[in-house]
Design a protein around this motif. Structure first.
Motif, short mmCIF file in Angstrom:
data_model
loop_
_atom_site.label_atom_id
_atom_site.label_comp_id
_atom_site.label_asym_id
_atom_site.label_seq_id
_atom_site.Cartn_x
_atom_site.Cartn_y
_atom_site.Cartn_z
N MET A 1 0.76 -1.29 0.03
CA MET A 1 0.08 0.01 -0.10
C MET A 1 1.04 1.03 0.00
SD MET A 1 -2.90 1.22 2.90
CE MET A 1 -3.52 -0.24 2.88
N LYS A 2 0.54 2.20 -0.83
CA LYS A 2 1.21 3.54 -0.86
C LYS A 2 0.76 4.34 0.11
CE LYS A 2 2.42 3.02 -5.64
NZ LYS A 2 2.09 3.70 -7.23
N GLU A 3 1.32 4.75 0.98
CA GLU A 3 1.15 5.57 2.24
C GLU A 3 1.14 7.02 1.75
OE1 GLU A 3 -0.48 4.57 4.91
OE2 GLU A 3 -0.10 2.38 4.23
N TRP A 4 0.77 7.81 2.54
CA TRP A 4 1.08 9.24 2.55
C TRP A 4 2.47 9.73 2.68
CZ3 TRP A 4 -2.40 12.66 0.04
CH2 TRP A 4 -3.71 12.10 0.12
N ASN A 5 3.07 10.67 1.70
CA ASN A 5 4.22 11.48 2.22
C ASN A 5 4.01 12.61 1.46
OD1 ASN A 5 4.82 10.70 -0.75
ND2 ASN A 5 5.32 8.78 -0.20
N LYS A 6 5.36 13.28 1.49
CA LYS A 6 5.24 14.71 0.70
C LYS A 6 5.10 14.69 -0.64
CE LYS A 6 8.44 16.93 4.07
NZ LYS A 6 9.74 17.50 4.13
N LYS A 7 5.41 13.74 -1.23
CA LYS A 7 5.41 13.51 -2.75
C LYS A 7 3.73 13.18 -3.09
CE LYS A 7 7.19 11.03 -6.82
NZ LYS A 7 7.93 10.21 -7.27
N SER A 8 3.34 12.42 -2.43
CA SER A 8 1.94 11.90 -2.52
C SER A 8 0.85 12.92 -2.32
CB SER A 8 1.59 10.60 -1.90
OG SER A 8 1.58 10.60 -0.70
N LEU A 10 1.63 16.49 -2.24
CA LEU A 10 1.88 17.16 -3.53
C LEU A 10 0.75 16.70 -4.88
CD1 LEU A 10 5.43 18.42 -3.37
CD2 LEU A 10 3.38 19.80 -2.72
N TRP A 11 1.12 15.31 -5.24
CA TRP A 11 0.27 14.92 -6.35
C TRP A 11 -1.17 14.84 -6.01
CZ3 TRP A 11 1.71 14.12 -11.07
CH2 TRP A 11 3.00 14.03 -11.28
N MET A 12 -1.57 14.62 -4.74
CA MET A 12 -3.01 14.82 -4.40
C MET A 12 -3.76 16.04 -4.57
SD MET A 12 -5.36 13.03 -3.87
CE MET A 12 -4.49 11.43 -3.82
N LYS A 58 -2.84 5.90 -7.03
CA LYS A 58 -1.72 6.06 -6.69
C LYS A 58 -1.54 6.36 -5.01
CE LYS A 58 1.27 8.18 -9.77
NZ LYS A 58 2.47 7.56 -9.87
N VAL A 59 -2.24 6.78 -4.22
CA VAL A 59 -2.41 6.49 -2.84
C VAL A 59 -3.41 5.84 -2.20
CG1 VAL A 59 -2.54 8.06 -0.66
CG2 VAL A 59 -1.76 8.95 -2.95
#
Length: 187
Positions: A1-8, A10-12, A58-59
């Motif tokens: 599972m892709k978790e939340w981070n700074k990159k995700s 920003l994409w969100m 993506k997330v």
């Protein structure tokens, strides 16, 4: 599972902006002709599903639908149309989409179902055609060109709601699958 981070995150932000812009385009199409106003759900299925499924895939964590729902509410605030009739359905739809994704553990099936649900975020706006007809007619007479209100009422018999919802949902599933194929999104 892709978790939340700074990159995700920003994409969100980008997905949320695209979702709000896409929703605005869906709403603007209704001004073209009463038939397109009645067909909002179909247009939403076409224009929004790719953005939504891409964001969900993506997330694969809680909060994606919430970000999209907040973008919709911000859009309503910006256009000074954040009334209960519009905002409450957005909140309900967002919570339902988050719940579906969680129940399905952020897998493909849950994300597709949640995508279909999220395409209904403007339902409070166009659902009034069937559930608040007198108000819709009055607004159309005041805001739209002559004849638009009568055309809107003619184009929206009670049975058309079921057809619009069904076609919109089917298109949403189809667009989700096409998006996955085009952008090589994991299923």
């Amino acid at each position: 599972m892709k978790e939340w981070n700074k990159k995700s995150a920003l994409w969100m932000l980008l997905y949320a902006v695209l979702y709000a812009v896409g929703t605005a385009i869906v709403c603007v199409t209704g001004a073209i002709t009463p038939v397109l106003f009645v067909c909002y759900q179909i247009t939403a299925g076409i224009l929004l599903s790719g953005i939504i499924i891409y964001a969900f895939r993506k997330v694969k964590a809680p909060g994606v639908a919430t970000c999209l729902g907040l973008a919709m509410i911000l859009l309503l605030l910006l256009i000074q149309d954040a009334v209960a009739w519009h905002v409450i359905p957005v909140i309900i739809i967002t919570v339902l989409a988050e719940a579906v994704r969680a129940v399905f553990k952020y897998n493909w099936t849950g994300d597709v179902i949640a995508t279909v649900i999220m395409t209904f975020s403007s339902f409070g706006y166009y659902g009034q055609i069937w559930f608040n007809r007198d108000y819709t007619y009055e607004c159309a007479v005041e805001e739209m060109p002559a004849g638009y209100a009568d055309g809107l009422m003619t184009a929206s018999p009670a049975w058309s709601l079921i057809i619009v919802i069904a076609i919109g949902a089917v298109l949403s599933v189809m667009i989700s699958n096409v998006t996955a194929k085009l952008f090589k999104i994991d299923r």
